[in-house]
Scaffold this active site. Structure first.
Site, PDB file in Angstrom:
ATOM      1  N   HIS A   1       0.814  -1.219   0.000  1.00 55.50           N
ATOM      2  CA  HIS A   1       0.000   0.000   0.000  1.00 55.50           C
ATOM      3  C   HIS A   1       0.845   1.264   0.000  1.00 55.50           C
ATOM      4  CE1 HIS A   1      -3.560   2.237  -0.335  1.00 55.50           C
ATOM      5  NE2 HIS A   1      -3.052   3.066   0.528  1.00 55.50           N
TER       6      HIS A   1
ATOM      7  N   TYR B   1       1.548   5.082  -2.511  1.00 53.26           N
ATOM      8  CA  TYR B   1       1.806   6.487  -2.128  1.00 53.26           C
ATOM      9  C   TYR B   1       3.200   6.919  -2.551  1.00 53.26           C
ATOM     10  CZ  TYR B   1      -2.655   6.458  -0.039  1.00 53.26           C
ATOM     11  OH  TYR B   1      -4.001   6.382   0.108  1.00 53.26           O
TER      12      TYR B   1
ATOM     13  N   HIS C   1      -9.482   0.553 -11.140  1.00 47.80           N
ATOM     14  CA  HIS C   1      -9.111   1.525 -10.093  1.00 47.80           C
ATOM     15  C   HIS C   1      -7.647   1.927 -10.224  1.00 47.80           C
ATOM     16  CE1 HIS C   1      -8.259   3.248  -6.157  1.00 47.80           C
ATOM     17  NE2 HIS C   1      -7.419   2.268  -5.904  1.00 47.80           N
ATOM     18  N   PHE C   2      -6.778   0.924 -10.382  1.00 52.68           N
ATOM     19  CA  PHE C   2      -5.377   1.362 -10.371  1.00 52.68           C
ATOM     20  C   PHE C   2      -4.927   1.961 -11.700  1.00 52.68           C
ATOM     21  CE2 PHE C   2      -4.352  -3.353 -10.613  1.00 52.68           C
ATOM     22  CZ  PHE C   2      -3.671  -3.359 -11.817  1.00 52.68           C
ATOM     23  N   HIS C   3      -5.681   1.710 -12.753  1.00 56.75           N
ATOM     24  CA  HIS C   3      -5.295   2.414 -13.980  1.00 56.75           C
ATOM     25  C   HIS C   3      -5.685   3.896 -13.933  1.00 56.75           C
ATOM     26  CE1 HIS C   3      -4.233  -1.524 -15.644  1.00 56.75           C
ATOM     27  NE2 HIS C   3      -3.456  -0.799 -16.438  1.00 56.75           N
TER      28      HIS C   3
ATOM     29  N   ARG D   1     -10.199 -10.343 -12.423  1.00 55.46           N
ATOM     30  CA  ARG D   1      -8.977  -9.741 -12.956  1.00 55.46           C
ATOM     31  C   ARG D   1      -8.004 -10.871 -13.268  1.00 55.46           C
ATOM     32  NH1 ARG D   1      -5.827  -7.059  -7.710  1.00 55.46           N
ATOM     33  NH2 ARG D   1      -4.237  -6.715  -9.272  1.00 55.46           N
ATOM     34  N   ARG D   2      -6.943 -10.528 -13.977  1.00 51.98           N
ATOM     35  CA  ARG D   2      -5.831 -11.450 -14.225  1.00 51.98           C
ATOM     36  C   ARG D   2      -6.256 -12.762 -14.872  1.00 51.98           C
ATOM     37  NH1 ARG D   2      -2.499 -10.474  -8.564  1.00 51.98           N
ATOM     38  NH2 ARG D   2      -1.154  -8.902  -9.483  1.00 51.98           N
TER      39      ARG D   2
HETATM   40 FE1  HAS Z   1      -5.926   2.029  -4.253  1.00 46.20          FE
HETATM   41  C1  HAS Z   1      -6.125  -1.393  -4.663  1.00 46.20           C
HETATM   42  C2  HAS Z   1      -7.993   1.865  -1.563  1.00 46.20           C
HETATM   43  C3  HAS Z   1      -5.514   5.413  -3.712  1.00 46.20           C
HETATM   44  C4  HAS Z   1      -3.293   2.079  -6.477  1.00 46.20           C
HETATM   45  N1  HAS Z   1      -4.905   0.611  -5.362  1.00 46.20           N
HETATM   46  C5  HAS Z   1      -5.162  -0.731  -5.392  1.00 46.20           C
HETATM   47  C6  HAS Z   1      -4.236  -1.368  -6.282  1.00 46.20           C
HETATM   48  C7  HAS Z   1      -3.398  -0.384  -6.750  1.00 46.20           C
HETATM   49  C8  HAS Z   1      -3.840   0.851  -6.177  1.00 46.20           C
HETATM   50  C9  HAS Z   1      -2.216  -0.581  -7.671  1.00 46.20           C
HETATM   51  O1  HAS Z   1      -9.122  -0.298   0.260  1.00 46.20           O
HETATM   52  C10 HAS Z   1      -4.246  -2.846  -6.670  1.00 46.20           C
HETATM   53  C11 HAS Z   1      -3.237  -3.663  -5.968  1.00 46.20           C
HETATM   54  C12 HAS Z   1      -3.330  -5.087  -6.467  1.00 46.20           C
HETATM   55  O2  HAS Z   1      -2.685  -5.379  -7.480  1.00 46.20           O
HETATM   56  O3  HAS Z   1      -4.053  -5.878  -5.874  1.00 46.20           O
HETATM   57  N2  HAS Z   1      -6.671   3.385  -2.929  1.00 46.20           N
HETATM   58  C13 HAS Z   1      -7.508   3.114  -1.918  1.00 46.20           C
HETATM   59  C14 HAS Z   1      -7.835   4.342  -1.203  1.00 46.20           C
HETATM   60  C15 HAS Z   1      -7.140   5.349  -1.818  1.00 46.20           C
HETATM   61  C16 HAS Z   1      -6.394   4.733  -2.888  1.00 46.20           C
HETATM   62  C17 HAS Z   1      -8.743   4.486  -0.024  1.00 46.20           C
HETATM   63  N3  HAS Z   1      -4.674   3.468  -4.974  1.00 46.20           N
HETATM   64  C18 HAS Z   1      -4.678   4.794  -4.615  1.00 46.20           C
HETATM   65  C19 HAS Z   1      -3.644   5.480  -5.329  1.00 46.20           C
HETATM   66  C20 HAS Z   1      -3.006   4.541  -6.105  1.00 46.20           C
HETATM   67  C21 HAS Z   1      -3.672   3.285  -5.862  1.00 46.20           C
HETATM   68  C22 HAS Z   1      -3.332   6.940  -5.183  1.00 46.20           C
HETATM   69  C23 HAS Z   1      -1.856   4.662  -7.023  1.00 46.20           C
HETATM   70  C24 HAS Z   1      -1.198   5.752  -7.235  1.00 46.20           C
HETATM   71  N4  HAS Z   1      -6.889   0.537  -3.323  1.00 46.20           N
HETATM   72  C25 HAS Z   1      -7.664   0.674  -2.223  1.00 46.20           C
HETATM   73  C26 HAS Z   1      -8.123  -0.655  -1.777  1.00 46.20           C
HETATM   74  C27 HAS Z   1      -7.590  -1.587  -2.653  1.00 46.20           C
HETATM   75  C28 HAS Z   1      -6.824  -0.808  -3.615  1.00 46.20           C
HETATM   76  C29 HAS Z   1      -8.961  -0.993  -0.642  1.00 46.20           C
HETATM   77  C30 HAS Z   1      -7.723  -3.113  -2.594  1.00 46.20           C
HETATM   78  C31 HAS Z   1      -8.799  -3.572  -3.507  1.00 46.20           C
HETATM   79  C32 HAS Z   1      -8.855  -5.090  -3.522  1.00 46.20           C
HETATM   80  O4  HAS Z   1      -9.792  -5.628  -2.960  1.00 46.20           O
HETATM   81  O5  HAS Z   1      -7.965  -5.746  -4.090  1.00 46.20           O
HETATM   82  C33 HAS Z   1      -7.129   6.813  -1.371  1.00 46.20           C
HETATM   83  O6  HAS Z   1      -5.830   7.177  -1.022  1.00 46.20           O
HETATM   84  C34 HAS Z   1      -7.701   7.728  -2.378  1.00 46.20           C
HETATM   85  C35 HAS Z   1      -7.794   9.157  -1.861  1.00 46.20           C
HETATM   86  C36 HAS Z   1      -7.993  10.114  -2.988  1.00 46.20           C
HETATM   87  C37 HAS Z   1      -8.959  11.027  -3.069  1.00 46.20           C
HETATM   88  C38 HAS Z   1      -9.061  11.887  -4.296  1.00 46.20           C
HETATM   89  C39 HAS Z   1      -8.635  13.338  -4.059  1.00 46.20           C
HETATM   90  C40 HAS Z   1      -8.652  14.061  -5.362  1.00 46.20           C
HETATM   91  C41 HAS Z   1      -7.684  14.890  -5.793  1.00 46.20           C
HETATM   92  C42 HAS Z   1      -7.812  15.507  -7.152  1.00 46.20           C
HETATM   93  C43 HAS Z   1      -8.351  16.906  -7.054  1.00 46.20           C
HETATM   94  C44 HAS Z   1      -8.631  17.431  -8.407  1.00 46.20           C
HETATM   95  C45 HAS Z   1      -8.409  18.692  -8.785  1.00 46.20           C
HETATM   96  C46 HAS Z   1      -8.720  19.034 -10.165  1.00 46.20           C
HETATM   97  C47 HAS Z   1      -7.862  19.726  -7.912  1.00 46.20           C
HETATM   98  C48 HAS Z   1      -9.979  11.213  -2.010  1.00 46.20           C
HETATM   99  C49 HAS Z   1      -6.485  15.205  -4.967  1.00 46.20           C
HETATM  100  C50 HAS Z   1      -9.579  20.255 -10.283  1.00 46.20           C
HETATM  101  C51 HAS Z   1     -10.818  19.878 -10.927  1.00 46.20           C
HETATM  102  C52 HAS Z   1     -11.697  20.757 -11.426  1.00 46.20           C
HETATM  103  C53 HAS Z   1     -12.968  20.221 -11.960  1.00 46.20           C
HETATM  104  C54 HAS Z   1     -11.510  22.219 -11.426  1.00 46.20           C
END
Ligand code: HAS
Length: 556
Positions: A231, A235, A382-384, A447-448
């Site tokens: 995890h 980050y 999700h991860f893409h 998947r996979r």
């Molecule tokens: Fe995830 C699985 C939960 C973030 C990558 N994640 C994965 C896997 C990868 C991955 C690679 O709880 C698969 C691993 C595998 O092969 O099995 N993930 C989360 C949560 C977050 C999260 C709670 N993941 C990421 C990020 C990744 C990433 C970042 C890569 C860089 N993830 C999971 C969970 C799994 C999971 C479970 C397991 C699933 C399973 O069952 O296998 C959080 O950190 C996300 C927080 C982010 C936000 C978004 C904030 C938005 C922002 C953009 C603002 C936009 C602006 C644009 C300013 C709340 C900062 C302006 C727009 C206008 C319209 C003006």
């Protein structure tokens, strides 16, 4: 590398010759890995969509392993180190000192050797264990030794960053470090802590087991150690993208950092909370009690907060800059953004992707919903859109200015325009592919898996249209990848010589960040306590009450 400036020939350069060469060496290995991984990605999409068949000398899982390892582990790690080195050099005076560079190059050599070893075993079809190298699938020992070398190399590179930070601190007693450097150090402190468990897994479990020195492996423990690392790994990808968002993008849009202290606090929160959350990847696994899973889920929801702080900060930066440029009304400021500048456009599109990407993460983290999506292709979707879009697009946006900075060339209007086209291709490809993945995942598609209709099962046949959309999206992504590499080659070797800015923004208002944010012993202490609380007992239990271990399996 005659195209680079010689050391000390210009005092105005952003990053001086030897430091630029080091960064460039990391970044180009990253893009070589990226190119190969993109090819593998397109092929696997076509195979899974039933649009092509692989020749008999290869197989789907070999290609999938190559794609995952090269994209998720090699491209990211090399790019991140190259970027961090460049920014640390730029913000500490333009050059890394000799010792830091020495560590940087030693790390690079070890990482290249390690990558070579891992890639060779994958090519020889001796390591089709996918990028998570989950036991009981067993790879050739050379694969594990190679990945261990990549990790050790990345530690050496980290020592280079820490030593630059220390020298700066020694010369600037009592001063707060530049924001870029602070963030680079935080990212690396997190990385070092996070990679210790995977190093233990590889050294004490996987290597002896794959060499036949031990006959079985404690599966539960190996997976727990992997996600202890896995995890925070995500980050480690995200934090450098956040560095670009906080420090570089505001300068590109002619604005300022909304709040230097908020940015530092967000990074400290990422350091503290990104590690003790690994069980959210193991929610569906037996052998970990629900209470421990709940603790990790709560911490997972806490680690969302620094991302929300980042979203707030970015909106504030954009609005303040837009209003200063004359934007009026509720959304007038939005129109004032430099929409035709790829240095802004690419990371901005990445930010847009991160909104559904983050929401999807919160869905994954909820125990009941995880039961619906776990091990389905939803997770791949999700991860893409997180690492493959939010992070990758930011890295592309950075590369468009960083490579000319490092080679002393100009980001020409044509390269900028081509970069915009490339961003659109990548975004459309990723949108189509990940939308299809999310939809199919909700319908239960695993998947996979290679191409299969599960003996013409009606539900599985119903997924086929989405599989084709996915393959089409993958095709667009490959076109975008080729375009990207061509533009980067141009910027490295052929663009006209000249000045390109290394964009580093200043804070909106003069402020002294609280000194506590830079007391590393405090934060490392807090992380350690949290890790012991979240992992200590479950790991002890997994060691004391281990199930019969598993012999190795080779399923390909
Ligand atoms: Fe995830 C699985 C939960 C973030 C990558 N994640 C994965 C896997 C990868 C991955 C690679 O709880 C698969 C691993 C595998 O092969 O099995 N993930 C989360 C949560 C977050 C999260 C709670 N993941 C990421 C990020 C990744 C990433 C970042 C890569 C860089 N993830 C999971 C969970 C799994 C999971 C479970 C397991 C699933 C399973 O069952 O296998 C959080 O950190 C996300 C927080 C982010 C936000 C978004 C904030 C938005 C922002 C953009 C603002 C936009 C602006 C644009 C300013 C709340 C900062 C302006 C727009 C206008 C319209 C003006």
């Amino acid at each position: 590398m005659a195209f680079l400036r010689k050391e000390g020939t210009a005092t105005t350069v952003a990053v001086e010759g030897p430091s630029a060469r080091l960064s460039l060496a990391y970044i180009w290995v990253a893009y070589i890995a990226f190119g190969l991984a993109a090819l593998a990605g397109m092929v696997q999409g076509m195979v899974r969509g039933g649009l092509m068949e692989l020749p008999s000398w290869t197989n789907y899982y070999q290609i999938l392993t190559a794609h995952g390892v090269l994209m998720a582990l090699i491209f990211t790690t090399f790019f991140i180190i190259g970027f961090l080195y460049s920014g640390v050099a730029k913000t500490t005076g333009g050059a890394l000192h000799r010792t830091a560079r020495g560590y940087g190059w030693s790390g690079w050599v070890l990482m290249v050797v390690g990558t070579g070893m891992a890639v060779v075993t994958i090519l020889m079809n001796e390591a089709s264990v996918l990028y998570t190298f989950y036991a009981p699938l067993k790879a050739h020992p050379v694969f594990y030794i190679g990945t261990a070398l990549v990790v050790v190399g990345s530690w050496l590179a980290g020592i280079g960053i820490f030593s630059s930070y220390r020298s700066w601190k020694r010369l600037n007693k009592g001063k707060t470090s530049p924001l870029f450097v602070f963030m680079a150090v935080t990212t690396y402190v997190m990385w070092i802590i996070a990679t210790i468990p995977v190093a233990i897994e590889v050294l004490f479990q996987l290597i002896p087991w794959s060499l036949g020195w031990t006959s079985t492996i404690n599966i539960m423990l190996s997976r727990t150690l992997f996600w202890f690392f896995g995890h925070p790994l995500v980050y480690f990808w995200l934090m450098p993208a956040y560095i670009a968002w906080y420090v570089c993008v505001p300068r590109v849009i002619g604005g300022h950092i909304f709040s230097d202290s908020l940015a530092r606090l967000a990074f400290i929160c990422l350091l503290i909370f990104s590690i003790p959350v690994g069980f959210h990847h193991q929610l569906m696994e037996p052998g970990i009690s629900p209470g421990w899973k709940m603790i990790h889920v709560i911490l997972t929801l806490i680690v969302v907060i620094p991302s929300l702080m980042t979203a707030f900060s970015m909106f504030a930066t954009f609005e303040i800059a837009g209003r200063k440029k004359g934007g009026v009304g509720l959304f007038g400021w939005f129109k004032k953004m430099p929409w035709t500048d790829v240095r802004f456009f690419a990371p901005f599109v990445g930010m847009l992707f991160f909104i559904p990407g983050g929401a999807g993460g919160i869905i994954n983290a909820s125990n009941q919903l995880n039961a619906v999506v776990h091990n389905t292709i939803w997770v791949t979707g999700h991860f893409h859109i997180t690492v493959g879009a939010a992070v990758a697009l930011t890295f592309f946006g950075v590369s468009y200015w960083l490579i000319p900075v490092l080679t002393g060339r100009k980001l020409t209007p044509t390269a900028n325009r081509m970069g915009m086209v490339q961003t659109v291709f990548w975004a459309v490809g990723m949108f189509l592919m990940s939308l299809a993945m999310h939809t199919m995942g909700l319908q239960g598609a695993p998947r996979r898996t290679s191409y299969t209709t599960y003996m013409d099962n009606a539900t599985a046949v119903g997924w086929m249209d989405y599989q084709r959309v996915m393959a089409f999206g993958g095709g667009l992504l490959f076109v975008a990848a080729v375009l990207l590499i061509l533009i980067l080659l141009y910027l490295t070797f052929y663009a006209p010589k000249g000045h390109t800015e290394y964009p580093i923004a200043e804070p909106e208002t003069e402020q002294q960040a609280p000194a506590i944010l830079e007391r590393w012993t405090v934060w490392v202490g807090v992380v350690t306590v949290l890790i012991v609380l979240a992992y200590g007992y479950p790991i002890l239990e997994q060691i004391q009450h281990q199930a019969p271990g598993s012999p190795p399996f080779r399923t390909w």
